[in-house]
Design an enzyme around this catalytic site. Structure first.
Site, PDB file in Angstrom:
ATOM      1  N   PHE A  82       0.834  -1.200   0.000  1.00 34.59           N
ATOM      2  CA  PHE A  82       0.000   0.000   0.000  1.00 34.59           C
ATOM      3  C   PHE A  82       0.871   1.253   0.000  1.00 34.59           C
ATOM      4  CE2 PHE A  82       0.715  -0.835   4.480  1.00 34.59           C
ATOM      5  CZ  PHE A  82       0.855   0.415   5.056  1.00 34.59           C
ATOM      6  N   CYS A  83       0.253   2.346  -0.451  1.00 30.44           N
ATOM      7  CA  CYS A  83       0.931   3.633  -0.538  1.00 30.44           C
ATOM      8  C   CYS A  83      -0.145   4.713  -0.512  1.00 30.44           C
ATOM      9  CB  CYS A  83       1.783   3.710  -1.803  1.00 30.44           C
ATOM     10  SG  CYS A  83       0.850   3.379  -3.323  1.00 30.44           S
ATOM     11  N   THR A  84       0.207   5.932  -0.827  1.00 31.92           N
ATOM     12  CA  THR A  84      -0.740   7.040  -0.700  1.00 31.92           C
ATOM     13  C   THR A  84      -1.939   6.899  -1.634  1.00 31.92           C
ATOM     14  OG1 THR A  84       1.100   8.495  -0.107  1.00 31.92           O
ATOM     15  CG2 THR A  84      -0.988   9.545  -0.721  1.00 31.92           C
TER      16      THR A  84
ATOM     17  N   CYS B  32       2.462   1.312  -4.823  1.00 27.09           N
ATOM     18  CA  CYS B  32       2.145  -0.071  -4.459  1.00 27.09           C
ATOM     19  C   CYS B  32       1.833  -0.911  -5.685  1.00 27.09           C
ATOM     20  CB  CYS B  32       1.021  -0.139  -3.426  1.00 27.09           C
ATOM     21  SG  CYS B  32      -0.306   1.047  -3.573  1.00 27.09           S
TER      22      CYS B  32
ATOM     23  N   ILE C 169      -4.098   4.409   0.142  1.00 30.30           N
ATOM     24  CA  ILE C 169      -4.661   4.832   1.427  1.00 30.30           C
ATOM     25  C   ILE C 169      -5.818   5.805   1.225  1.00 30.30           C
ATOM     26  CG2 ILE C 169      -4.159   6.025   3.595  1.00 30.30           C
ATOM     27  CD1 ILE C 169      -1.213   5.109   3.201  1.00 30.30           C
TER      28      ILE C 169
END
Length: 252
Positions: free
Chosen positions: A182-184, A189, A211
């Site tokens: 996961f990432c922003t 990701c 996210i």
């Protein structure tokens, strides 16, 4: 109610004639007084823009008229002020730098898990096949410090180009588990999941939309803190409201 609409969007897709596309994007976004950054590369587009809702809608309508970007999905949040000082449109070698040319998301996505499904997995502690779920944060260490999923793996990388080496160093610890990168907003990701799959890590997913989409659809279940963003808002809380001052205090 906040009057400024902020959008984050990306798509891995083959783009050509980048100088002309850059000029067109700069002209169209500038004509409706948007501020922010648009990155263009042969592998796709990555953008963060802010402005009034009608101007954002006008620009997105123009951008999606390009058949390559017709399904571009944007994530929205609100703020009282524009968190960018100017408009920049840049041509890059990659829209998110990894320095591994063999990883080409524009040729096919890694498997993705929806926010709703992930929230269920986290609540039950395992995925639908009964495997333990590992949340792998692919962001830089200073971003993680503003907030992350409870129990997430954080390799304390300083830049995304360090991620491949971190995978090689920790690959054995991921065996037999379902790994969710996961990432922003989803872009890092997506590349991360592809790289891990190429490196022999089984059962790898990317969090669809990152996210920000998880906040939008679940309210941030299982996430502790705020999500760092690269603009003057500093961070967003699970309600997608600016939490910059809170994040700065928490990480001071």
């Amino acid at each position: 109610m906040p009057a400024v609409v902020n959008i984050a969007a990306y798509k891995f897709v083959v783009l050509d004639n980048l100088p002309t596309l850059r000029a067109d994007v700069l002209a169209q976004a500038g004509a409706v007084n948007l501020k922010g950054t648009v990155l263009l590369a042969e592998e796709g587009i990555n953008l963060f823009l802010a402005g009034s809702r009608d101007k954002i809608d006008t620009f997105l309508q123009w951008l999606r008229a390009d058949s390559r970007l017709a399904d571009l999905e944007a994530k929205f949040s609100l703020s009282e002020t524009v968190p960018f000082r100017r408009l920049r449109v840049k041509i890059k070698r990659e829209i998110i730098r990894m320095d591994h040319p063999a990883i080409q998301p524009q040729s096919g996505r890694a498997p993705a898990v929806s926010p709703a499904t992930l929230a269920r997995w986290l609540e039950q502690g395992v995925d639908d096949q009964g495997r333990p779920v590992v949340m792998l944060d692919t962001r830089n260490a200073f971003e993680v410090d503003a907030g992350t999923f409870e129990g997430a793996v954080d390799w304390r990388i300083e830049r995304f180009t360090q991620f491949p080496a971190a995978v090689q160093a920790h690959r054995d610890s991921l065996r037999g588990k379902t790994v969710v990168s996961f990432c922003t907003g989803g872009i890092r990701c997506e590349k991360a999941a592809l790289y891990m799959a190429e490196s022999g890590v089984e059962h790898v997913y990317q969090l669809d939309g990152g996210i920000l989409k998880y906040f939008e659809e679940t309210g941030g279940k299982g996430f502790n803190g705020n999500c760092f963003v690269f603009d003057e808002r500093v961070a967003l809380d699970p309600a997608l409201a600016p939490a910059g001052a809170v994040a700065q205090l928490a990480t001071a």
